[in-house]
Design a protein around this motif. Structure first.
Motif, PDB file in Angstrom:
ATOM      1  N   GLY A 177      18.193  29.916  -2.379  1.00  0.00           N
ATOM      2  CA  GLY A 177      18.468  29.755  -0.959  1.00  0.00           C
ATOM      3  C   GLY A 177      19.901  29.428  -0.608  1.00  0.00           C
ATOM      4  N   LYS A 178      20.788  29.406  -1.593  1.00  0.00           N
ATOM      5  CA  LYS A 178      22.182  29.048  -1.302  1.00  0.00           C
ATOM      6  C   LYS A 178      23.021  30.248  -0.854  1.00  0.00           C
ATOM      7  CE  LYS A 178      22.843  26.864  -5.290  1.00  0.00           C
ATOM      8  NZ  LYS A 178      21.508  26.642  -5.832  1.00  0.00           N
ATOM      9  N   ALA A 179      22.460  31.451  -0.975  1.00  0.00           N
ATOM     10  CA  ALA A 179      23.192  32.653  -0.564  1.00  0.00           C
ATOM     11  C   ALA A 179      22.194  33.725  -0.142  1.00  0.00           C
ATOM     12  CB  ALA A 179      24.065  33.162  -1.718  1.00  0.00           C
ATOM     13  N   PHE A 180      22.709  34.771   0.507  1.00  0.00           N
ATOM     14  CA  PHE A 180      21.878  35.878   0.967  1.00  0.00           C
ATOM     15  C   PHE A 180      22.539  37.188   0.566  1.00  0.00           C
ATOM     16  CE2 PHE A 180      21.299  32.338   3.880  1.00  0.00           C
ATOM     17  CZ  PHE A 180      19.915  32.198   3.877  1.00  0.00           C
ATOM     18  N   VAL A 181      21.719  38.207   0.429  1.00  0.00           N
ATOM     19  CA  VAL A 181      22.235  39.525   0.075  1.00  0.00           C
ATOM     20  C   VAL A 181      21.470  40.578   0.863  1.00  0.00           C
ATOM     21  CG1 VAL A 181      20.657  39.830  -1.886  1.00  0.00           C
ATOM     22  CG2 VAL A 181      22.838  41.055  -1.853  1.00  0.00           C
ATOM     23  N   GLU A 182      22.169  41.643   1.259  1.00  0.00           N
ATOM     24  CA  GLU A 182      21.531  42.778   1.942  1.00  0.00           C
ATOM     25  C   GLU A 182      21.153  43.813   0.892  1.00  0.00           C
ATOM     26  OE1 GLU A 182      20.976  42.813   5.144  1.00  0.00           O
ATOM     27  OE2 GLU A 182      22.210  41.129   5.830  1.00  0.00           O
ATOM     28  N   VAL A 227      11.368  44.290  -2.784  1.00  0.00           N
ATOM     29  CA  VAL A 227      12.347  43.247  -2.457  1.00  0.00           C
ATOM     30  C   VAL A 227      11.580  41.960  -2.211  1.00  0.00           C
ATOM     31  CG1 VAL A 227      14.144  42.455  -0.884  1.00  0.00           C
ATOM     32  CG2 VAL A 227      13.987  44.876  -1.462  1.00  0.00           C
ATOM     33  N   SER A 228      11.981  40.890  -2.902  1.00  0.00           N
ATOM     34  CA  SER A 228      11.325  39.592  -2.770  1.00  0.00           C
ATOM     35  C   SER A 228      12.244  38.615  -2.042  1.00  0.00           C
ATOM     36  CB  SER A 228      10.974  39.053  -4.154  1.00  0.00           C
ATOM     37  OG  SER A 228      10.176  37.891  -4.062  1.00  0.00           O
ATOM     38  N   ASN A 229      11.674  37.500  -1.604  1.00  0.00           N
ATOM     39  CA  ASN A 229      12.430  36.460  -0.878  1.00  0.00           C
ATOM     40  C   ASN A 229      13.029  36.990   0.414  1.00  0.00           C
ATOM     41  OD1 ASN A 229      12.238  33.895  -2.119  1.00  0.00           O
ATOM     42  ND2 ASN A 229      13.561  34.581  -3.783  1.00  0.00           N
ATOM     43  N   VAL A 230      12.312  37.875   1.088  1.00  0.00           N
ATOM     44  CA  VAL A 230      12.802  38.481   2.330  1.00  0.00           C
ATOM     45  C   VAL A 230      12.849  37.426   3.435  1.00  0.00           C
ATOM     46  CG1 VAL A 230      12.279  40.177   4.125  1.00  0.00           C
ATOM     47  CG2 VAL A 230      11.983  40.769   1.708  1.00  0.00           C
ATOM     48  N   VAL A 231      13.960  37.384   4.172  1.00  0.00           N
ATOM     49  CA  VAL A 231      14.138  36.375   5.216  1.00  0.00           C
ATOM     50  C   VAL A 231      14.408  36.970   6.597  1.00  0.00           C
ATOM     51  CG1 VAL A 231      14.940  34.627   3.587  1.00  0.00           C
ATOM     52  CG2 VAL A 231      16.604  36.118   4.696  1.00  0.00           C
ATOM     53  N   GLY A 232      14.359  38.288   6.723  1.00  0.00           N
ATOM     54  CA  GLY A 232      14.619  38.890   8.026  1.00  0.00           C
ATOM     55  C   GLY A 232      14.076  40.298   8.106  1.00  0.00           C
ATOM     56  N   LEU A 233      13.951  40.805   9.324  1.00  0.00           N
ATOM     57  CA  LEU A 233      13.496  42.170   9.526  1.00  0.00           C
ATOM     58  C   LEU A 233      14.561  43.152   9.039  1.00  0.00           C
ATOM     59  CD1 LEU A 233      11.945  41.816  13.089  1.00  0.00           C
ATOM     60  CD2 LEU A 233      10.692  42.216  10.957  1.00  0.00           C
ATOM     61  N   PHE A 275      17.075  51.728   5.146  1.00  0.00           N
ATOM     62  CA  PHE A 275      16.168  50.569   5.171  1.00  0.00           C
ATOM     63  C   PHE A 275      16.845  49.460   4.382  1.00  0.00           C
ATOM     64  CE2 PHE A 275      12.615  47.874   4.251  1.00  0.00           C
ATOM     65  CZ  PHE A 275      11.648  48.129   5.216  1.00  0.00           C
ATOM     66  N   VAL A 276      17.483  48.540   5.095  1.00  0.00           N
ATOM     67  CA  VAL A 276      18.263  47.469   4.467  1.00  0.00           C
ATOM     68  C   VAL A 276      17.679  46.135   4.903  1.00  0.00           C
ATOM     69  CG1 VAL A 276      20.527  46.421   4.173  1.00  0.00           C
ATOM     70  CG2 VAL A 276      20.327  48.905   4.426  1.00  0.00           C
ATOM     71  N   VAL A 277      17.327  45.283   3.929  1.00  0.00           N
ATOM     72  CA  VAL A 277      16.657  44.033   4.241  1.00  0.00           C
ATOM     73  C   VAL A 277      17.429  42.854   3.651  1.00  0.00           C
ATOM     74  CG1 VAL A 277      15.138  44.112   2.225  1.00  0.00           C
ATOM     75  CG2 VAL A 277      14.406  42.892   4.272  1.00  0.00           C
ATOM     76  N   LYS A 278      17.417  41.743   4.371  1.00  0.00           N
ATOM     77  CA  LYS A 278      18.119  40.537   3.933  1.00  0.00           C
ATOM     78  C   LYS A 278      17.175  39.673   3.100  1.00  0.00           C
ATOM     79  CE  LYS A 278      20.722  36.617   5.878  1.00  0.00           C
ATOM     80  NZ  LYS A 278      21.140  35.968   7.157  1.00  0.00           N
ATOM     81  N   ARG A 279      17.684  39.210   1.955  1.00  0.00           N
ATOM     82  CA  ARG A 279      16.863  38.341   1.116  1.00  0.00           C
ATOM     83  C   ARG A 279      17.674  37.147   0.626  1.00  0.00           C
ATOM     84  NH1 ARG A 279      17.104  39.412  -4.637  1.00  0.00           N
ATOM     85  NH2 ARG A 279      18.675  40.981  -5.131  1.00  0.00           N
ATOM     86  N   SER A 280      16.951  36.101   0.283  1.00  0.00           N
ATOM     87  CA  SER A 280      17.556  34.865  -0.195  1.00  0.00           C
ATOM     88  C   SER A 280      17.725  34.922  -1.709  1.00  0.00           C
ATOM     89  CB  SER A 280      16.647  33.692   0.198  1.00  0.00           C
ATOM     90  OG  SER A 280      17.041  32.507  -0.442  1.00  0.00           O
ATOM     91  N   ILE A 281      18.872  34.420  -2.202  1.00  0.00           N
ATOM     92  CA  ILE A 281      19.119  34.360  -3.647  1.00  0.00           C
ATOM     93  C   ILE A 281      19.702  32.991  -4.001  1.00  0.00           C
ATOM     94  CG2 ILE A 281      19.446  36.849  -3.901  1.00  0.00           C
ATOM     95  CD1 ILE A 281      22.466  36.357  -3.941  1.00  0.00           C
TER      96      ILE A 281
END
Length: 322
Positions: A138-143, A116-122, A129-135
């Motif tokens: 940077g205008k949106a985020f996805v889990e 997973v790239s562009n990770v923005v949170g733990l 194992f679910v991680v938040k990333r920017s897409i």
């Protein structure tokens, strides 16, 4: 959870983005009850090795082969994979960068790992194992969930604070197999711009827009950048008009930046420009139009004439430094 952090260095100095990745790894280790090991490749300066411990490392490993200084992708991926197995890691953390992206892609195959790239949170560990990333720049985020046993997380710059209260950790020097075959691709020459701060690596960026009315007024942008030891940027219309070189164009179709501080002078804030700067930690906007769209994205805004404000701001900064 056993975590390995792969760091990048430039001329012996560990990059700030890698220190952020170490601190992210330390926070993840604390959350999961694991430990974080850090791997430095090439000639890392001793004082920077101390910073690695302060950023949260439990163990530090270094492979000081000078051939690794040039950042040959295949060699770095090969070495990280060896140390990953050596320390029994199941999670690799690294900074998202041009080198990091290339190394991570190869390691995802080598380690049969979920990337997973562009990770923005733990990650959320409550249900897997679910991680938040920017897409979308940077205008949106996805889990995103990772089901693979091995995991690779590429951390977006300026999304995790650098820890500074960790202990200094002794460095274990490793002498591992590093065959010539992994250097089949060689970097024969590298030219870097000198005499100014480079946009992609800058901690502070000062940009000017079309509201400055012409290239003859760019001196105040240069003076402010010099006072702050900042990189200089501009909006797309400015580079299109030939007022500034195209390599200073910041935005979706230009250079994307993620400094700690971005100062926009006389830039209205078109969506294409915002897409290139929204990863900045703090955005300061100076514009005489109170309805300029950029103010909606700004952390701090100054409504006023840039020709009056910027020189005064520059003098104030110089006075503080005396």
């Amino acid at each position: 959870m056993s975590i390995l952090v792969y760091i990048e260095q430039d001329q012996g100095k560990v990059k700030n983005s890698s220190l952020e990745a170490i601190s992210y790894g330390a926070a993840l280790a604390e959350k999961s009850g694991g430990k974080v090991s850090v791997l430095g490749l090439g000639s890392v300066a001793d004082e920077d090795l101390d910073l690695i411990g302060q950023a949260g490392a439990d163990a530090i490993y270094q492979v000081a082969d000078e051939r690794l200084n040039s950042g040959v992708i295949q060699a770095h991926a090969y070495m990280v994979a060896q140390v990953y197995d050596l320390v029994g890691a199941n999670t690799l953390v690294l900074a998202k960068s041009s080198l990091g992206d290339a190394v991570a892609a190869r390691l995802a195959i080598k380690l049969n790992a979920g990337l997973v790239s562009n990770v923005v949170g733990l990650p959320d560990l409550s249900a897997g194992f679910v991680v938040k990333r920017s897409i979308f720049t940077g205008k949106a985020f996805v889990e995103t969930g990772i089901e693979a046993e091995n995991k690779i997380l590429a951390i977006k710059k300026n999304t995790h604070p650098i820890k500074t209260d960790g202990a200094v950790v002794p460095v274990e020097k490793l002498t591992l197999d590093l065959p010539d075959t992994v250097f089949a691709a060689k970097i024969t020459d590298m030219e870097k711009a000198s005499g100014e701060v480079l946009l992609p690596e800058a901690d502070i960026v000062v940009s000017g827009g079309r509201g400055l009315n012409g290239p003859e007024n760019w001196g105040m942008i240069e003076d402010l950048a010099e006072a702050l030891k900042a990189a200089k940027g501009c909006s797309k219309p400015v580079s299109d008009l030939g007022w500034r070189p195209h390599h200073e164009h910041v935005g979706q179709t230009g250079v994307k930046v993620a400094p700690a501080l971005y100062i926009a002078v006389a830039i209205s804030g078109a969506i294409q420009h915002l897409a290139g700067v929204n990863a900045s930690r703090y955005i300061v906007v100076i514009n005489k139009d109170p309805d300029a769209p950029f103010f909606k994205a700004a952390d701090y805004g100054i409504v006023g004439d840039a020709f009056e404000i910027v020189p005064k701001l520059t003098e104030a900064i110089k006075a503080l430094k005396q």
